[in-house]
Design a protein around this motif. Structure first.
Motif, PDB file in Angstrom:
ATOM      1  N   GLN A  69       0.835  -1.205   0.000  1.00 12.29           N
ATOM      2  CA  GLN A  69       0.000   0.000   0.000  1.00 12.29           C
ATOM      3  C   GLN A  69       0.871   1.257   0.000  1.00 12.29           C
ATOM      4  N   ALA A  70       1.922   1.233   0.825  1.00 16.72           N
ATOM      5  CA  ALA A  70       2.782   2.415   0.923  1.00 16.72           C
ATOM      6  C   ALA A  70       3.440   2.696  -0.419  1.00 16.72           C
ATOM      7  N   ARG A  71       3.982   1.644  -1.026  1.00 15.71           N
ATOM      8  CA  ARG A  71       4.717   1.865  -2.275  1.00 15.71           C
ATOM      9  C   ARG A  71       3.818   2.294  -3.419  1.00 15.71           C
ATOM     10  N   SER A  72       2.550   1.898  -3.365  1.00 15.30           N
ATOM     11  CA  SER A  72       1.644   2.305  -4.443  1.00 15.30           C
ATOM     12  C   SER A  72       1.435   3.821  -4.433  1.00 15.30           C
ATOM     13  N   GLN A  73       1.813   4.466  -3.342  1.00 17.60           N
ATOM     14  CA  GLN A  73       1.625   5.921  -3.238  1.00 17.60           C
ATOM     15  C   GLN A  73       2.890   6.689  -3.626  1.00 17.60           C
ATOM     16  N   ILE A  74       3.940   5.942  -3.954  1.00 17.49           N
ATOM     17  CA  ILE A  74       5.243   6.594  -4.135  1.00 17.49           C
ATOM     18  C   ILE A  74       5.702   6.574  -5.595  1.00 17.49           C
ATOM     19  N   GLY A  75       6.200   7.689  -6.053  1.00 19.86           N
ATOM     20  CA  GLY A  75       6.917   7.744  -7.324  1.00 19.86           C
ATOM     21  C   GLY A  75       8.353   8.138  -7.005  1.00 19.86           C
ATOM     22  N   TYR A  76       9.301   7.446  -7.602  1.00 24.82           N
ATOM     23  CA  TYR A  76      10.695   7.674  -7.223  1.00 24.82           C
ATOM     24  C   TYR A  76      11.536   7.848  -8.481  1.00 24.82           C
ATOM     25  N   LEU A  77      12.195   8.970  -8.577  1.00 22.94           N
ATOM     26  CA  LEU A  77      13.101   9.203  -9.696  1.00 22.94           C
ATOM     27  C   LEU A  77      14.510   9.203  -9.128  1.00 22.94           C
TER      28      LEU A  77
END
Lengths: 331, 301
Positions: free
Chosen positions: A75-83
């Motif tokens: 759930q946490a990672r689905s909220q994250i975009g990482y460049l």
């Protein structure tokens, strides 16, 4: 319920004997651009990797949008975009194919990713270049493609690790305008096709951005800045509050010869630091001494054979503040 | 009066039909610290490569340290130093071994001179440190040392302090000014205003042309003739649209939590009332100081 999109407390991470992140706590509000500022090796990238769950912390807790990064990592990672600094793209795929690739590994179906990708590519200004191979893009366009890829899952938290390294100021300005727009006016207020599962996001809730940079001209564009040194956040505030810490304590000194001005200023007991900026000097002084020094310095410089053309109190720059903070953090 | 270190007259370079550098002219005096700015593809690197004698100009004239770039490139290369951020340092060698190796490349085997260089860049006491364990700031000092080991009279630096914090950057620039005091001329290319602000004069290129070259202060005075305002308003986006369309406003940009406005003959009250009329809530409007970035953006667009 959750006031903070990111809530990290007491984070620690060591690699062997090196403590890369040492008791870092970080809170980022919705709609905030937070700048993590420090040199290479200060712990910025490690902090980011802990926040996205790419590294396991030795101690401390991280929650993203209310989800614990370890216990509720999906759930946490689905909220994250990482460049990341060295984000990869497939040079022999087109812009759209690259986005599609990133969308599909994040589990988006074609009905979801296509309209989304087009919207995002329009947003970053690559709408006309969907069929161009990534290898044929300029540096600035590659960067925008990286940003678009990080945005395709429509994250609420965007982490950008030194995104503008090696990019010229015009391109950087464009990139920043995108980031600021993203925060002040979230993408896609228009409803998406049906089947949009977790896209129920209140429009008032903006995206939050965590950006790392070693440059002050970038830091000054953030809403809040944390200055990292040796794994710790040694100061954190808005750029204007940080600058205000040195109000009245930075003087601009012009005249000639510049070497004489510099040496004389260094000798003054109330002067903490002298830095040459091209045709002028910045002199950092002890608190409440500006009148005293403005009266005293011209005579001292005259006695040493120099002349002053201008001596005045100037608004402190972020750089002045960080240098002052780094020096005091040695103690 | 000593001769300028660099004299460039109508220097031009074509690649096919593309004019990479278009009749540029400038002079640099001994001991000057010059910043060289421009967007990617503006001709900066081509200019530097011509000055280093790595690329033949198509037209024009240039002398570096009194040598002709057309005919005496060997002479030039022996007397200039070049420090790139991508400079190869051997990680499994110590600082001293790296310096000794690069000294050897330039034919310098004098141990005293290597020691002197080491001291100059403040690496004394770190002779036997493996370079892999040096921090970014120290590695940059070592790169500088390598560029200086043959005692060049002219030093080219390419984004010399990328990736270091302000403290290390300032220490590095203190060193640069120390070199300049000793008569070394320094040319710095950079994308970062943090670095450009340190230079005595700054040149800005675009589309192969040299648009301006002056001190940071004079550039700000001459290019940014309007007033700079920092407008804290909500919503920011709408505020930007409104101010961008306002008469007398030259440029508006988003700057984190506020708008940065450059305008002529527009006062604070006029902006305030226009924004209020459009139901934008205005927290405050303050005067800002022009920056080199403002200069760059006005010239580069």
């Amino acid at each position: 319920m959750t006031d903070y999109l990111v809530n990290a407390t007491g984070l620690k991470k060591s690699f062997g004997a090196t403590c890369a992140v040492d008791d870092v706590s970080l809170r980022i509000k919705a709609g905030e651009i937070y700048g993590l500022v420090g040199s290479d090796g200060a712990g910025k990238t490690t902090t980011m990797r802990l926040l996205v769950g790419a590294l396991l912390q030795d101690a401390g807790e991280v929650s993203v949008c209310g989800y614990d990064i370890l216990k509720q990592s999906e759930q946490a990672r689905s909220q994250i975009g990482y460049l990341s600094q060295r984000f990869s793209m497939y040079e022999d795929l087109t812009v759209l194919e690259n986005i599609r690739f990133f969308a599909e590994i994040r589990g988006l179906s074609a009905t979801e990713w296509l309209p989304r990708s087009m919207e995002i590519l329009e947003f970053v200004g690559l709408g006309k270049f969907v069929d161009r191979r990534a290898g044929q893009l300029s540096g600035g366009m590659k960067q925008k493609l990286g940003l678009a890829s990080a945005l395709v899952t429509r994250p609420r938290l965007l982490l950008l690790d030194e995104p503008t390294t090696g990019v010229d100021p015009v391109t950087r300005q464009d990139f920043w305008q995108l980031v600021i727009k993203l925060v002040s006016q979230p993408l896609s207020p228009t409803p998406l096709p049906q089947g949009e599962g977790q896209g129920v996001r209140e429009q008032s809730e903006g995206v939050s951005v965590l950006i790392s940079t070693p440059y002050m001209d970038e830091a000054s564009r953030c809403h809040r800045v944390g200055f990292m040194k040796a794994g710790k956040i040694i100061a954190e505030d808005t750029p204007s509050n940080l600058r205000a810490r040195l109000n009245g304590r930075v003087l601009e000194l012009r005249g000639s010869p510049i070497n004489v001005l510099r040496h004389v200023a260094h000798q003054d007991e109330d002067v903490e630091d002298v830095a040459a900026f091209g045709d002028k000097l910045h002199v950092r002084i002890r608190a409440d001494k500006s009148d005293l020094i403005i009266n005293r310095l011209p005579d001292e410089i005259k006695a040493a054979g120099g002349t002053i053309t201008n001596l005045r109190v100037i608004p402190p720059a972020l750089e002045d503040v960080f240098i002052a903070l780094s020096e005091s953090s040695h103690d | 009066m000593t001769e300028p270190v660099i004299v460039v007259e109508n220097l031009t370079r074509l690649f096919g039909n593309f004019v990479a550098v278009d009749h540029i002219n400038f002079e640099v005096q001994a001991g000057e610290v010059i910043g060289y700015l421009g967007p990617n593809g503006s001709g900066k690197t081509t200019t530097i490569r011509m000055l280093l004698g790595l690329l033949k100009p198509s037209d024009g004239k240039a002398t570096v340290l009194g040598y002709d770039v057309f005919k005496q490139s060997e002479e030039i290369r022996a007397r200039v130093g070049y420090m790139s951020q991508k400079f190869a340092i051997y990680d499994d060698l110590t600082t001293l071994e790296n310096l000794t190796f690069y000294g050897g490349v330039y034919g310098i085997n004098d141990k005293a001179r290597i020691q002197h260089t080491l001291e100059l860049v403040g690496l004394k006491g770190h002779e036997n440190t493996l370079t892999s364990s040096l921090s970014t700031g120290w590695r940059q000092r070592l790169s500088l040392g390598i560029a200086l080991v043959h005692e060049p009279k002219l030093l080219f630096l390419d984004e010399p302090t990328s990736g270091v914090d302000p403290t290390a950057r300032r220490a590095f620039w203190d060193l640069i000014y120390q070199l300049a005091e000793g008569g070394v001329t320094i040319l710095v290319t950079t994308h970062y205003m943090d670095e450009a602000e340190y230079c005595e004069r700054v040149a800005v290129m675009r589309d192969g042309k040299l648009l301006a070259m002056d001190t940071p202060t004079k550039l700000k005075e001459s290019i940014i003739t309007g007033d700079v305002w920092e407008v804290y308003a909500h919503p920011l986006e709408r505020g930007l649209e409104i101010l961008a369309a306002m008469e007398g406003v030259e440029r508006v940009g988003l700057a984190g939590d506020h708008l940065r406005v450059i305008s002529k003959r527009v006062d604070k009250d006029a902006m305030q009332s226009l924004l209020s009329r459009e139901s934008i809530s205005v927290e405050k409007i303050e005067r800002g100081e022009p920056t080199l970035e403002d200069v760059f953006l006005s010239l580069a667009r």
